[in-house]
Scaffold this motif. Structure first.
Motif, PDB file in Angstrom:
ATOM      1  N   PRO A 392     -29.700  61.212  24.428  1.00  0.00           N
ATOM      2  CA  PRO A 392     -28.784  60.513  25.340  1.00  0.00           C
ATOM      3  C   PRO A 392     -29.386  59.188  25.809  1.00  0.00           C
ATOM      4  O   PRO A 392     -30.610  59.029  25.792  1.00  0.00           O
ATOM      5  CB  PRO A 392     -28.654  61.470  26.528  1.00  0.00           C
ATOM      6  N   CYS A 396     -26.192  58.375  31.473  1.00  0.00           N
ATOM      7  CA  CYS A 396     -25.979  59.677  32.122  1.00  0.00           C
ATOM      8  C   CYS A 396     -27.209  60.587  32.000  1.00  0.00           C
ATOM      9  O   CYS A 396     -27.236  61.667  32.595  1.00  0.00           O
ATOM     10  CB  CYS A 396     -24.771  60.418  31.559  1.00  0.00           C
ATOM     11  N   GLY A 397     -28.171  60.159  31.173  1.00  0.00           N
ATOM     12  CA  GLY A 397     -29.418  60.914  31.062  1.00  0.00           C
ATOM     13  C   GLY A 397     -29.199  62.381  30.741  1.00  0.00           C
ATOM     14  O   GLY A 397     -28.535  62.724  29.766  1.00  0.00           O
ATOM     15  N   CYS A 400     -25.615  63.880  29.868  1.00  0.00           N
ATOM     16  CA  CYS A 400     -24.894  63.217  28.763  1.00  0.00           C
ATOM     17  C   CYS A 400     -23.700  64.085  28.347  1.00  0.00           C
ATOM     18  O   CYS A 400     -23.857  65.230  27.912  1.00  0.00           O
ATOM     19  CB  CYS A 400     -25.849  63.037  27.589  1.00  0.00           C
ATOM     20  N   ALA A 401     -22.508  63.521  28.494  1.00  0.00           N
ATOM     21  CA  ALA A 401     -21.285  64.276  28.189  1.00  0.00           C
ATOM     22  C   ALA A 401     -21.263  64.717  26.732  1.00  0.00           C
ATOM     23  O   ALA A 401     -20.892  65.854  26.424  1.00  0.00           O
ATOM     24  CB  ALA A 401     -20.060  63.411  28.496  1.00  0.00           C
ATOM     25  N   ILE A 402     -21.695  63.811  25.844  1.00  0.00           N
ATOM     26  CA  ILE A 402     -21.628  64.142  24.411  1.00  0.00           C
ATOM     27  C   ILE A 402     -22.540  65.337  24.105  1.00  0.00           C
ATOM     28  O   ILE A 402     -22.141  66.294  23.444  1.00  0.00           O
ATOM     29  CB  ILE A 402     -22.025  62.901  23.566  1.00  0.00           C
TER      30      ILE A 402
HETATM   31  S1  SF4 Z   1     -22.373  60.236  27.259  1.00  0.00           S
HETATM   32 FE1  SF4 Z   1     -22.668  58.282  26.237  1.00  0.00          FE
HETATM   33  S2  SF4 Z   1     -23.242  56.917  27.895  1.00  0.00           S
HETATM   34 FE2  SF4 Z   1     -23.593  58.989  28.676  1.00  0.00          FE
HETATM   35  S3  SF4 Z   1     -25.742  59.425  28.158  1.00  0.00           S
HETATM   36 FE3  SF4 Z   1     -24.493  60.241  26.509  1.00  0.00          FE
HETATM   37  S4  SF4 Z   1     -24.541  58.524  25.034  1.00  0.00           S
HETATM   38 FE4  SF4 Z   1     -25.157  57.641  26.963  1.00  0.00          FE
END
Ligand code: SF4
Length: 415
Positions: A392, A396-397, A400-402
């Motif tokens: 990440p 968002c560290g 991280c949503a992903i």
């Molecule tokens: S969701 Fe996107 S912006 Fe947030 S930490 Fe993960 S990669 Fe970065």
């Protein structure tokens, strides 16, 4: 020797046409037909062929060049090289300061992109508006044609259109430099437009070297409160007639119009109205949908240009952050170009559907594959400097949503 238009009118597929058909993934026969009709042109220089017009990807032009106040030839060459390396389709040399032929030759020697010139710039800078005459203008055009430039911009505003302009209630008047030089010449010499007066000879020259004629947009609005007035409509009608004449003589032609400053809601309307009345490729400067973005005009221009491109504009002239403020430096040229590459890309997604590159990048993003994202990004080099190597990012560290959503099935199973 036949020109590209003449080859196309006889149904002949030439090498530049084959190259453009391949790059643009368009049926070669359709391309030939459209060149024959004038809705596509090919700007060429050496081995490079750039197709502009109906059904092709939107192209971006980068203006560079010295001014009377700032002359740094190496900086101009650097700007040209940056333009080429970041994906400009064409360059226009607007130099008016220093040794103009030398600057042009250096740009030609250090780049491969098609080069456009505005011949009245050199003539006015070298001879002076008061002393120059039509013969000087034609001499400059012959000199530039012999050196291998790909296109000329000519501002053909007639005296009739000037009379119409007098009745206009514009705040900004005329803001086109080439246009104002042509008008100043006409007023100083009590003459008709020199390009109109010599149009037949100019067409012969363009035909001989197969140079693209770009009909300049003198009457564009200089602020969003200046509406599309009678002078603009008169210029557009006249340019369309000149374009037909040029095309009949075997000369490729582009019409510049709907550029400058236009309120956002009117940009698509104006572009579509042009496209209904004329099929010649449309070259748009900007347009800027607001006047208050000084210092950020490349961003405002990107918004206007995306709307214009999406509505059918074929060719965009970029704007840099230095617009209205000064001569851009090399870094600002890059910023402006990237902004307009974005505009062209968005416009193409509106015209032709969603691009594959966006999908590929999204897949890499969904996998937190940073290097993969940079491969499809317009400026991967800049993005790389801001991103982590893996995992990440700092946005968002740990949250991280992903990554959280990726791990969700595991979490659900464990739960
Ligand atoms: S969701 Fe996107 S912006 Fe947030 S930490 Fe993960 S990669 Fe970065």
């Amino acid at each position: 020797m036949k020109t590209l238009v003449e080859h196309a009118k006889e149904g002949e597929l030439t090498r530049p046409m084959e190259e453009v058909a391949q790059t643009e993934q368009i049926d070669p026969q359709v391309l030939v037909e459209r060149i024959a009709l004038g809705s596509i042109i090919i700007m060429r220089r050496g081995q490079r062929s750039v197709g502009i017009g109906r059904g092709l990807s939107t192209k971006v032009n980068v203006n560079i060049g010295t001014s009377s106040q700032k002359i740094d030839v190496e900086e101009e060459v650097k700007k040209a090289q940056i333009a080429e390396s970041y994906g400009a389709d064409t360059i226009t040399d607007l130099s008016m300061g220093g040794n103009l032929p030398e600057i042009r030759r250096k740009i030609l020697a250090n780049t491969t992109l098609p080069l456009t010139m505005v011949p009245i710039y050199q003539t006015a800078a070298e001879i002076g508006l008061e002393t120059m005459d039509e013969a000087h203008l034609l001499h400059t055009m012959r000199e530039q044609a012999r050196e291998g430039v790909s296109s000329f911009v000519l501002h053909c505003t007639s005296r009739d259109t000037l009379h119409t302009l007098k009745r206009s209630r514009r705040i900004m008047g005329v803001v086109s430099k080439g246009g104002s030089l042509s008008i100043a010449y006409m007023l100083l010499h009590h003459a008709e437009n020199p390009f109109l007066e010599n149009f037949s000879d100019i067409l012969k020259l363009l035909r001989r070297y197969d140079i693209v004629l770009s009909l300049g947009n003198t009457m564009r609005s200089g602020c969003i409160h200046d509406p599309r007035d009678r002078a603009q409509r008169a210029e557009m009608r006249q340019n369309t007639e000149l374009a037909k004449r040029a095309h009949e003589e075997g000369v490729q032609v582009i019409i510049e119009g709907m550029g400058g400053h236009i309120r956002a809601d009117r940009i698509p309307k104006y572009i579509k109205s042009y496209k209904r009345s004329s099929d010649f490729p449309l070259f748009v400067a900007g347009p800027l949908p607001t006047d208050i973005a000084v210092g950020y005009d490349h961003i405002a221009g990107c918004v206007g240009a995306a709307l214009a491109s999406g509505a059918g504009a074929d060719y965009l002239c970029y704007i840099t952050p230095a617009e209205h403020l000064g001569l851009p430096d090399a870094g600002q040229v890059k910023e402006g170009l990237i902004a307009f590459k974005i505009a062209a890309h968005i416009g193409d997604s509106m015209k032709y559907g969603l691009p594959e590159g966006d999908k590929k990048l999204a897949r890499k993003r969904a996998n937190l594959d940073w290097e993969g994202q940079f491969r499809y990004a317009l400026d991967g080099e800049k993005a790389r400097k801001m991103a982590p190597r893996e995992g990440p990012c700092t946005m968002c560290g740990d949250y991280c949503a992903i990554r959280m959503m990726k791990n969700l099935p595991d979490i659900l199973e464990k739960g």
